[in-house]
Design a protein around this motif. Structure first.
Motif, mmCIF file in Angstrom:
data_model
loop_
_atom_site.group_PDB
_atom_site.id
_atom_site.type_symbol
_atom_site.label_atom_id
_atom_site.label_comp_id
_atom_site.label_asym_id
_atom_site.label_seq_id
_atom_site.Cartn_x
_atom_site.Cartn_y
_atom_site.Cartn_z
ATOM 1 N N GLU A 283 4.257 4.289 -1.565
ATOM 2 C CA GLU A 283 3.864 5.190 -2.327
ATOM 3 C C GLU A 283 4.666 4.613 -3.130
ATOM 4 O O GLU A 283 4.401 4.123 -4.859
ATOM 5 N N GLN B 112 2.453 2.086 -4.834
ATOM 6 C CA GLN B 112 1.506 2.627 -6.132
ATOM 7 C C GLN B 112 1.385 3.769 -7.044
ATOM 8 O O GLN B 112 1.416 3.403 -8.303
ATOM 9 N N VAL C 206 1.259 0.909 -9.447
ATOM 10 C CA VAL C 206 0.341 0.745 -10.581
ATOM 11 C C VAL C 206 0.433 1.896 -10.884
ATOM 12 O O VAL C 206 -0.607 1.525 -12.272
ATOM 13 N N ASN C 207 0.190 3.549 -10.696
ATOM 14 C CA ASN C 207 0.003 4.225 -11.512
ATOM 15 C C ASN C 207 1.012 4.511 -12.895
ATOM 16 O O ASN C 207 0.250 4.962 -13.925
ATOM 17 N N LYS D 101 1.206 -0.853 -0.052
ATOM 18 C CA LYS D 101 -0.017 0.205 -0.324
ATOM 19 C C LYS D 101 0.231 1.594 -0.075
ATOM 20 O O LYS D 101 0.561 2.069 0.264
ATOM 21 N N ARG E 153 -3.853 -5.667 -2.035
ATOM 22 C CA ARG E 153 -2.955 -3.663 -2.149
ATOM 23 C C ARG E 153 -2.552 -5.200 -0.418
ATOM 24 O O ARG E 153 -3.748 -5.309 0.491
#
Length: 340
Positions: A60, A63, A66-67, A58, A81
């Motif tokens: 950064e 993330q 994921v981005n 979960k 996650r």
């Protein structure tokens, strides 16, 4: 056309600039990639509806991975996650007679510590037409191999076409482990993808009169490999990439497709390599796209090989090309002339 699901690990890639060696580097560039994630991005770039399934922390860094997938239109809504870390691999690009080198730092990554309970495959596969995974994913641990097996069983029960790139990685498991585990998984597979070494490393099926290190590939031998794979495991199609390594900077590149009846060879490309990581994944994506479009066998292998040829010209794991660009190369325009 239904949705495509790919399942595996996306990693943080850290690499020195250009052709610097690890021991020279003062900085490392950060990008993301991984076998099945690379396939998902290629298919999204081809305009298909594709989701990537994995487990990511979960925090950064998770993330950011994921981005990166979202940037190219990949559906990330099915990513679980949790866990503590994103796997890392370090890449030193080779040149001329110096080979590229990869160092893994992926132990205890989120997906490597995942459990079967993390994934509800009945829900994940709702409205799905195609499922893809590679031999890298079950190599992460018995728990992940069990997750792959659950996924294959669920996909098969729903009549979903399943493809697998054998992708043997000696740094992750032994040939004996790979052979035993993959033999169970590929019972569910319809389309098998391999390179000139995978069939030998995983299943002991070897092309006769071939020396991959000496630059000698025997096409007749690979017909036999494809036929043995299909007969042994019941594959509907077997696609094999054919790489002649002249040096780290120059390869000849082609492919073969066995469709259960006949053998089809692509044209061969002489490539001056920018980045070869993801070359096999871009081939797999081109093959999946072609099959879903209903291309005939010759057009299918030509498109897959052309897609992969273009990937070798692009920095990073991801193949950022369009269908039109691949079709143009597959159609014979490999001049590289400026488009204006």
């Amino acid at each position: 056309m239904g949705k495509i699901i790919t399942f595996g690990e996306i990693m943080l890639r850290l690499a020195p600039e250009g052709y610097y060696r690890f021991v020279q580097a003062q900085t490392l560039g950060a990008t993301y990639g991984g076998g099945e994630a690379n396939v998902a991005v290629s298919l999204a770039n081809f305009g298909l509806d594709v989701a990537f399934v994995t487990k990511l922390p979960k925090h950064e860094i998770g993330q950011a991975a994921v981005n990166k997938l979202r940037e190219f239109g990949v559906d990330t809504s099915k990513i679980v996650r949790g866990g503590n870390r994103v796997g890392i691999y370090f890449l030193e690009k080779g040149a001329s007679q110096r080979p590229s080198k990869v160092v893994y730092d992926r132990a205890d990554s989120a997906i490597a510590t995942a459990s079967k309970e993390d994934f509800n495959w009945d829900q994940i596969f709702e409205g799905v037409e195609w499922f893809h995974f590679t031999g890298i994913t079950p190599a992460l641990g018995q728990n992940v191999a069990d997750i792959c097996l659950d996924a294959c069983k669920a996909a098969k029960a729903k009549g979903i076409t399943i493809s697998c790139d054998l992708n043997y990685r000696k740094n992750l498991w032994t040939r004996e482990q790979a052979g035993k585990t993959m033999a169970e998984l590929v019972k569910f597979v319809d389309v098998c993808i391999a390179n000139e070494e995978d069939a030998k490393d995983v299943f002991g099926i070897e092309a006769a009169n071939t020396d991959i290190y000496g630059g000698k590939l025997n096409h007749e031998g690979y017909k036999d490999v494809a036929k043995k794979l299909a007969d042994t495991f019941g594959f509907q199609k077997v696609a094999i990439t054919l790489r002649t390594s002249i040096s780290a900077s120059e390869n000849n590149w082609a492919g073969m497709l066995f469709d259960g009846k006949d053998y089809y060879f692509s044209k061969e490309y002489n490539m001056k390599i920018v980045d070869r990581v993801g070359g096999g994944d871009s081939f797999g994506a081109g093959l999946i796209y072609s099959c879903l479009q209903g291309f005939d066998s010759q057009k299918t292998i030509e498109f897959a090989v052309a897609a992969s040829c273009l990937k070798h010209t692009i920095e990073g794991d991801l193949n950022m090309v369009s269908v039109d660009e691949v079709a143009k190369l597959a159609g014979g325009d490999g001049s590289g002339r400026v488009q204006r």
